[in-house]
Design a protein around this motif. Sequence first.
Motif, PDB file in Angstrom:
ATOM      1  N   GLY A  43       0.826  -1.209   0.000  1.00  0.00           N
ATOM      2  CA  GLY A  43       0.000   0.000   0.000  1.00  0.00           C
ATOM      3  C   GLY A  43       0.858   1.255   0.000  1.00  0.00           C
ATOM      4  N   GLU A  44       1.918   1.241   0.798  1.00  0.00           N
ATOM      5  CA  GLU A  44       2.826   2.392   0.813  1.00  0.00           C
ATOM      6  C   GLU A  44       3.536   2.546  -0.524  1.00  0.00           C
ATOM      7  N   ALA A  45       3.981   1.443  -1.103  1.00  0.00           N
ATOM      8  CA  ALA A  45       4.649   1.505  -2.409  1.00  0.00           C
ATOM      9  C   ALA A  45       3.712   2.079  -3.464  1.00  0.00           C
ATOM     10  N   THR A  46       2.450   1.677  -3.426  1.00  0.00           N
ATOM     11  CA  THR A  46       1.465   2.189  -4.382  1.00  0.00           C
ATOM     12  C   THR A  46       1.273   3.687  -4.200  1.00  0.00           C
ATOM     13  N   GLU A  47       1.185   4.128  -2.962  1.00  0.00           N
ATOM     14  CA  GLU A  47       1.008   5.555  -2.686  1.00  0.00           C
ATOM     15  C   GLU A  47       2.210   6.372  -3.146  1.00  0.00           C
ATOM     16  N   VAL A  48       3.400   5.882  -2.875  1.00  0.00           N
ATOM     17  CA  VAL A  48       4.619   6.582  -3.294  1.00  0.00           C
ATOM     18  C   VAL A  48       4.681   6.669  -4.814  1.00  0.00           C
ATOM     19  N   LEU A  49       4.370   5.574  -5.491  1.00  0.00           N
ATOM     20  CA  LEU A  49       4.390   5.585  -6.953  1.00  0.00           C
ATOM     21  C   LEU A  49       3.333   6.533  -7.500  1.00  0.00           C
ATOM     22  N   ASN A  50       2.132   6.489  -6.957  1.00  0.00           N
ATOM     23  CA  ASN A  50       1.083   7.410  -7.416  1.00  0.00           C
ATOM     24  C   ASN A  50       1.501   8.862  -7.237  1.00  0.00           C
ATOM     25  N   ASN A  51       2.146   9.178  -6.123  1.00  0.00           N
ATOM     26  CA  ASN A  51       2.633  10.544  -5.903  1.00  0.00           C
ATOM     27  C   ASN A  51       3.698  10.923  -6.928  1.00  0.00           C
ATOM     28  N   ALA A  52       4.577   9.982  -7.263  1.00  0.00           N
ATOM     29  CA  ALA A  52       5.641  10.250  -8.239  1.00  0.00           C
ATOM     30  C   ALA A  52       5.070  10.514  -9.634  1.00  0.00           C
ATOM     31  N   LEU A  53       3.904   9.940  -9.915  1.00  0.00           N
ATOM     32  CA  LEU A  53       3.285  10.079 -11.230  1.00  0.00           C
ATOM     33  C   LEU A  53       2.283  11.224 -11.324  1.00  0.00           C
ATOM     34  N   SER A  54       1.864  11.757 -10.192  1.00  0.00           N
ATOM     35  CA  SER A  54       0.705  12.646 -10.149  1.00  0.00           C
ATOM     36  C   SER A  54       0.805  13.858 -11.067  1.00  0.00           C
ATOM     37  N   ASP A  55       1.959  14.466 -11.191  1.00  0.00           N
ATOM     38  CA  ASP A  55       2.059  15.661 -12.040  1.00  0.00           C
ATOM     39  C   ASP A  55       2.518  15.354 -13.461  1.00  0.00           C
ATOM     40  N   LEU A  56       2.639  14.070 -13.787  1.00  0.00           N
ATOM     41  CA  LEU A  56       3.005  13.660 -15.151  1.00  0.00           C
ATOM     42  C   LEU A  56       1.790  13.228 -15.958  1.00  0.00           C
ATOM     43  N   ASN A  57       0.806  12.672 -15.280  1.00  0.00           N
ATOM     44  CA  ASN A  57      -0.365  12.114 -15.949  1.00  0.00           C
ATOM     45  C   ASN A  57      -1.188  13.208 -16.631  1.00  0.00           C
ATOM     46  N   ALA A  78      11.306   7.138 -17.045  1.00  0.00           N
ATOM     47  CA  ALA A  78      11.498   6.105 -16.018  1.00  0.00           C
ATOM     48  C   ALA A  78      12.545   6.548 -14.996  1.00  0.00           C
ATOM     49  N   ARG A  79      13.610   7.194 -15.453  1.00  0.00           N
ATOM     50  CA  ARG A  79      14.640   7.690 -14.530  1.00  0.00           C
ATOM     51  C   ARG A  79      14.058   8.726 -13.569  1.00  0.00           C
ATOM     52  N   LEU A  80      13.274   9.668 -14.090  1.00  0.00           N
ATOM     53  CA  LEU A  80      12.662  10.686 -13.236  1.00  0.00           C
ATOM     54  C   LEU A  80      11.778  10.036 -12.177  1.00  0.00           C
ATOM     55  N   ILE A  81      10.973   9.071 -12.581  1.00  0.00           N
ATOM     56  CA  ILE A  81      10.098   8.377 -11.632  1.00  0.00           C
ATOM     57  C   ILE A  81      10.930   7.644 -10.587  1.00  0.00           C
ATOM     58  N   ALA A  82      11.985   6.957 -11.018  1.00  0.00           N
ATOM     59  CA  ALA A  82      12.855   6.234 -10.084  1.00  0.00           C
ATOM     60  C   ALA A  82      13.482   7.183  -9.064  1.00  0.00           C
ATOM     61  N   GLU A  83      13.953   8.321  -9.523  1.00  0.00           N
ATOM     62  CA  GLU A  83      14.555   9.294  -8.612  1.00  0.00           C
ATOM     63  C   GLU A  83      13.537   9.829  -7.611  1.00  0.00           C
ATOM     64  N   ARG A  84      12.326  10.063  -8.067  1.00  0.00           N
ATOM     65  CA  ARG A  84      11.277  10.548  -7.167  1.00  0.00           C
ATOM     66  C   ARG A  84      10.916   9.504  -6.117  1.00  0.00           C
ATOM     67  N   VAL A  85      10.791   8.253  -6.544  1.00  0.00           N
ATOM     68  CA  VAL A  85      10.465   7.184  -5.599  1.00  0.00           C
ATOM     69  C   VAL A  85      11.587   7.034  -4.581  1.00  0.00           C
ATOM     70  N   ALA A  86      12.829   7.032  -5.028  1.00  0.00           N
ATOM     71  CA  ALA A  86      13.962   6.886  -4.111  1.00  0.00           C
ATOM     72  C   ALA A  86      13.978   8.020  -3.086  1.00  0.00           C
ATOM     73  N   ALA A  87      13.703   9.228  -3.531  1.00  0.00           N
ATOM     74  CA  ALA A  87      13.694  10.373  -2.614  1.00  0.00           C
ATOM     75  C   ALA A  87      12.583  10.255  -1.573  1.00  0.00           C
ATOM     76  N   ALA A  88      11.490   9.597  -1.928  1.00  0.00           N
ATOM     77  CA  ALA A  88      10.362   9.446  -1.015  1.00  0.00           C
ATOM     78  C   ALA A  88      10.542   8.290  -0.034  1.00  0.00           C
ATOM     79  N   LEU A  89      11.565   7.455  -0.249  1.00  0.00           N
ATOM     80  CA  LEU A  89      11.768   6.272   0.598  1.00  0.00           C
ATOM     81  C   LEU A  89      13.185   6.221   1.174  1.00  0.00           C
ATOM     82  N   PRO A  90      13.616   7.271   1.868  1.00  0.00           N
ATOM     83  CA  PRO A  90      14.974   7.222   2.439  1.00  0.00           C
ATOM     84  C   PRO A  90      15.026   6.253   3.628  1.00  0.00           C
ATOM     85  N   ASN A  91      16.213   5.780   3.925  1.00  0.00           N
ATOM     86  CA  ASN A  91      16.463   4.953   5.119  1.00  0.00           C
ATOM     87  C   ASN A  91      15.593   3.705   5.175  1.00  0.00           C
ATOM     88  N   ARG A  92      15.452   3.039   4.053  1.00  0.00           N
ATOM     89  CA  ARG A  92      14.631   1.818   3.989  1.00  0.00           C
ATOM     90  C   ARG A  92      15.455   0.580   3.677  1.00  0.00           C
TER      91      ARG A  92
END
Length: 116
Positions: A43-57, A78-92
């Motif tokens: 659920g958290e992964a889905t939320e993080v991904l949706n947030n990373a995509l929200s301003d691209l859709n 894909a790189r931009l999305i990956a960077e956004r997801v990584a930034a949203a999930l520090p210390n994991r």
Amino acid sequence: MIAHSLPHPSFGPAQNLHGATYVVELTLWRNALSPESIVIDIGEATEVLNNALSDLNYRNLDEHPDLTGTLTTTEAIARLIAERVAAALPNRDLIKLDVTLREHPDAWAGYTLTLD
């Protein structure tokens, strides 16, 4: 769903403004499972991904401020999305993440981001 152009001679007709519809896949990697026996809560992964995509859709990526000066290939998106997801999930304890954009069952590209 996005719109963009690829203004470089190697892209032929895709140099012109056109649309693309992607299915976005995210894979997260750890060396060991968490104490809860997971990589991350789905659920958290889905939320993080949706947030990373929200301003691209439904956007013209040629006009997106985070992509100014970028040739918006599938791999670059894909790189931009990956960077956004990584930034949203520090210390994991994540060691890498993969983002794959599928435009068609026979056509996809992605980006792998290796984390420290």
